[in-house]
Design a protein around this motif. Structure first.
Motif, mmCIF file in Angstrom:
data_model
loop_
_atom_site.group_PDB
_atom_site.id
_atom_site.type_symbol
_atom_site.label_atom_id
_atom_site.label_comp_id
_atom_site.label_asym_id
_atom_site.label_seq_id
_atom_site.Cartn_x
_atom_site.Cartn_y
_atom_site.Cartn_z
ATOM 1 N N GLY A 75 7.153 16.480 -5.891
ATOM 2 C CA GLY A 75 7.175 17.866 -5.426
ATOM 3 C C GLY A 75 6.093 18.132 -4.387
ATOM 4 O O GLY A 75 6.319 18.818 -3.384
ATOM 5 N N TYR A 78 7.089 16.539 -1.147
ATOM 6 C CA TYR A 78 8.081 17.410 -0.501
ATOM 7 C C TYR A 78 7.366 18.506 0.300
ATOM 8 O O TYR A 78 7.671 18.760 1.459
ATOM 9 C CB TYR A 78 8.985 18.010 -1.575
ATOM 10 C CG TYR A 78 9.936 19.072 -1.104
ATOM 11 C CD1 TYR A 78 11.073 18.738 -0.367
ATOM 12 C CD2 TYR A 78 9.714 20.415 -1.406
ATOM 13 C CE1 TYR A 78 11.952 19.727 0.055
ATOM 14 C CE2 TYR A 78 10.584 21.403 -0.990
ATOM 15 C CZ TYR A 78 11.709 21.052 -0.259
ATOM 16 O OH TYR A 78 12.573 22.023 0.161
ATOM 17 N N THR A 225 7.960 14.108 -13.737
ATOM 18 C CA THR A 225 9.093 14.834 -13.165
ATOM 19 C C THR A 225 10.336 14.020 -13.515
ATOM 20 O O THR A 225 10.299 12.789 -13.460
ATOM 21 C CB THR A 225 8.965 14.923 -11.626
ATOM 22 O OG1 THR A 225 7.742 15.561 -11.296
ATOM 23 C CG2 THR A 225 10.131 15.678 -11.004
ATOM 24 N N GLN A 256 20.576 19.942 -16.900
ATOM 25 C CA GLN A 256 20.220 21.328 -17.221
ATOM 26 C C GLN A 256 20.456 21.599 -18.710
ATOM 27 O O GLN A 256 19.627 22.206 -19.384
ATOM 28 C CB GLN A 256 21.033 22.301 -16.376
ATOM 29 C CG GLN A 256 20.627 23.741 -16.637
ATOM 30 C CD GLN A 256 21.430 24.736 -15.841
ATOM 31 O OE1 GLN A 256 22.613 24.516 -15.568
ATOM 32 N NE2 GLN A 256 20.803 25.828 -15.451
ATOM 33 N N ASP A 261 16.427 22.357 -17.139
ATOM 34 C CA ASP A 261 16.362 22.694 -15.710
ATOM 35 C C ASP A 261 17.355 21.855 -14.921
ATOM 36 O O ASP A 261 17.589 20.692 -15.255
ATOM 37 C CB ASP A 261 14.976 22.364 -15.128
ATOM 38 C CG ASP A 261 13.868 23.119 -15.820
ATOM 39 O OD1 ASP A 261 13.973 24.345 -15.907
ATOM 40 O OD2 ASP A 261 12.909 22.460 -16.279
ATOM 41 N N GLU A 264 15.608 18.859 -9.211
ATOM 42 C CA GLU A 264 15.384 19.197 -7.793
ATOM 43 C C GLU A 264 15.351 17.968 -6.895
ATOM 44 O O GLU A 264 15.396 18.082 -5.682
ATOM 45 C CB GLU A 264 14.049 19.933 -7.649
ATOM 46 C CG GLU A 264 14.004 21.264 -8.366
ATOM 47 C CD GLU A 264 12.652 21.933 -8.208
ATOM 48 O OE1 GLU A 264 12.602 23.050 -7.667
ATOM 49 O OE2 GLU A 264 11.636 21.329 -8.616
ATOM 50 N N TYR A 265 15.217 16.797 -7.527
ATOM 51 C CA TYR A 265 15.049 15.561 -6.758
ATOM 52 C C TYR A 265 16.043 14.528 -7.267
ATOM 53 O O TYR A 265 16.361 14.491 -8.451
ATOM 54 C CB TYR A 265 13.609 15.044 -6.897
ATOM 55 C CG TYR A 265 12.600 16.139 -6.633
ATOM 56 C CD1 TYR A 265 12.411 16.623 -5.351
ATOM 57 C CD2 TYR A 265 11.888 16.735 -7.680
ATOM 58 C CE1 TYR A 265 11.526 17.663 -5.100
ATOM 59 C CE2 TYR A 265 11.000 17.765 -7.452
ATOM 60 C CZ TYR A 265 10.822 18.234 -6.153
ATOM 61 O OH TYR A 265 9.960 19.270 -5.916
ATOM 62 N N TYR A 289 20.023 19.776 -4.024
ATOM 63 C CA TYR A 289 18.822 18.945 -4.145
ATOM 64 C C TYR A 289 17.884 19.197 -2.972
ATOM 65 O O TYR A 289 18.306 19.288 -1.829
ATOM 66 C CB TYR A 289 19.202 17.458 -4.209
ATOM 67 C CG TYR A 289 19.546 16.989 -5.603
ATOM 68 C CD1 TYR A 289 18.587 17.007 -6.606
ATOM 69 C CD2 TYR A 289 20.818 16.515 -5.911
ATOM 70 C CE1 TYR A 289 18.886 16.573 -7.891
ATOM 71 C CE2 TYR A 289 21.130 16.083 -7.195
ATOM 72 C CZ TYR A 289 20.151 16.114 -8.178
ATOM 73 O OH TYR A 289 20.448 15.690 -9.449
ATOM 74 N N LYS A 290 16.585 19.269 -3.266
ATOM 75 C CA LYS A 290 15.583 19.467 -2.213
ATOM 76 C C LYS A 290 15.295 18.173 -1.471
ATOM 77 O O LYS A 290 14.996 18.172 -0.288
ATOM 78 C CB LYS A 290 14.261 19.921 -2.843
ATOM 79 C CG LYS A 290 14.249 21.324 -3.370
ATOM 80 C CD LYS A 290 12.857 21.548 -3.970
ATOM 81 C CE LYS A 290 12.597 22.988 -4.285
ATOM 82 N NZ LYS A 290 11.283 23.111 -4.959
#
Ligand SMILES: [Zn+2]
Length: 347
Positions: A75, A78, A225, A256, A261, A264-265, A289-290
């Protein structure tokens, strides 16, 4: 042709890697690991490249820190890529698939050295339903003196008596499974072979991989993470867009549901050029996705800001567990040579 190891040794002992550093060093790097476990004695270890020892992992962390490299979370990487914050070279540690040894053997090292890390867990693997065909193939070949193949028109018996036979059979069958069969047929083929050899695929998966309880435990650690890695660990570039989307989305939903959750990656399974292409880089971006990582070799450069779902990684390869090889990777030399000194390789 010179072997890779010879080239690595020549780069190191000639000192050429130091001269090349201004061209090869990025602003950061994302390390890729799979399994972390003590060295095994078997003569037949076709997946050895996917395993490093706890001692080697710890040494790499110590040496990176001594070289002034800061270990940060994915994160934070990122954020730095997006904001162009490259005051200090950084490293991110990632581990693919979700093996139990990550929790048992790698986590204590990360905790001891305060190193954030990301585990890309495939929900099929966490649920025990993924075939893990490359490990199944190793086990079937290891435990048998011949392997009978009966699949469609293919009826064949492969000798797997000697170590050389076993390596030849593994090379032949893994190419067949990964390159010649489509992604659905490959799973039927490995199930047929496992049935024939009496191998319990689900039991094997459950014995090697973290289940959801273990992933929840890992996720509760401040350094951890958890990222997505598809439902069934397929090479999604070889699937229809509909199938590929389904694989990614179902995995996100399962994460999720189980972990609370949406991840995000993301890491592309296999992640090489034939497993993840431009269509797939866009697909994971569009699904929310980020950031996503491939297995394309490379360090990170400021220009990667425009390719956040196609990031390269630096593989800590079990066949190259020496401090000098890790130093070359840290300086980026073999990766830059592989990429012809192009900083971005995302098409
Ligand atoms: Zn994987």
């Amino acid at each position: 042709m010179l072997g890779y190891r010879t080239v690595m040794d020549a780069l190191y002992f000639s000192g050429a890697y130091r001269a090349l550093a201004p061209l090869s060093r990025g602003c950061g790097m994302i390390y890729m690991l799979h399994r972390v476990l003590p060295a095994r004695e078997n003569a037949f270890q076709p997946n050895a490249l996917l395993e490093v020892t706890p001692e080697f992992l710890e040494q790499v962390i110590i040496d990176n820190k001594a070289a002034g490299i800061e270990f940060i979370s994915l994160g934070e990487a990122y954020r730095r890529l997006r904001e162009g914050d490259f005051a200090r070279r950084f490293a991110v540690v990632t581990l693919d698939d979700g093996y139990r040894d990550n929790l048992q053997n790698a986590y204590p090292i990360f905790a001891r050295h305060n190193v954030p890390f990301t585990v890309f867990a495939s929900s099929g693997i966490a649920s025990g339903t993924c075939e893990l065909w490359w490990l199944a193939l190793e086990r079937i070949i290891d435990e048998n003196r011949e392997v009978r193949l009966s699949f469609g028109d293919i009826k064949e018996t492969l000798a797997t008596d000697t170590v050389a036979d076993k390596y030849a059979a593994f090379a032949r069958l893994s190419k067949w499974i990964a390159c010649e069969l489509d992604e659905h047929a490959q799973r039927r083929a490995i199930r047929d072979m496992a049935d024939g050899a009496g191998l319990d695929l689900e039991g094997m998966c459950r014995s090697l991989a973290m289940d959801w309880d273990e992933l929840r435990l890992l996720k509760s650690k401040p350094l951890a993470t958890i990222g997505g890695h598809t439902l069934g660990h397929h090479a999604i570039a070889r699937m229809s867009e509909e199938d590929a989307r389904d694989q990614i989305w179902q995995d996100m939903e399962r994460h999720q549901h189980e972990l609370g959750d949406i991840p995000e990656y993301f890491a592309f399974p296999y992640g090489g050029r034939t497993a993840a292409g431009v269509r797939d880089f866009e697909l994971v971006h569009n699904l929310g996705y980020k950031l996503a990582v491939t297995t394309r070799p490379g360090q990170l450069f400021p220009g990667h800001r425009s390719y956040l779902t196609a990031l390269p990684r630096v593989s800590l390869n079990g066949l190259f567990q020496k401090r000098r090889y890790a130093e070359l990777l840290r300086e980026g030399t073999p990766l830059a040579i592989y990429n012809g000194f192009r900083k971005i390789n995302a098409v």
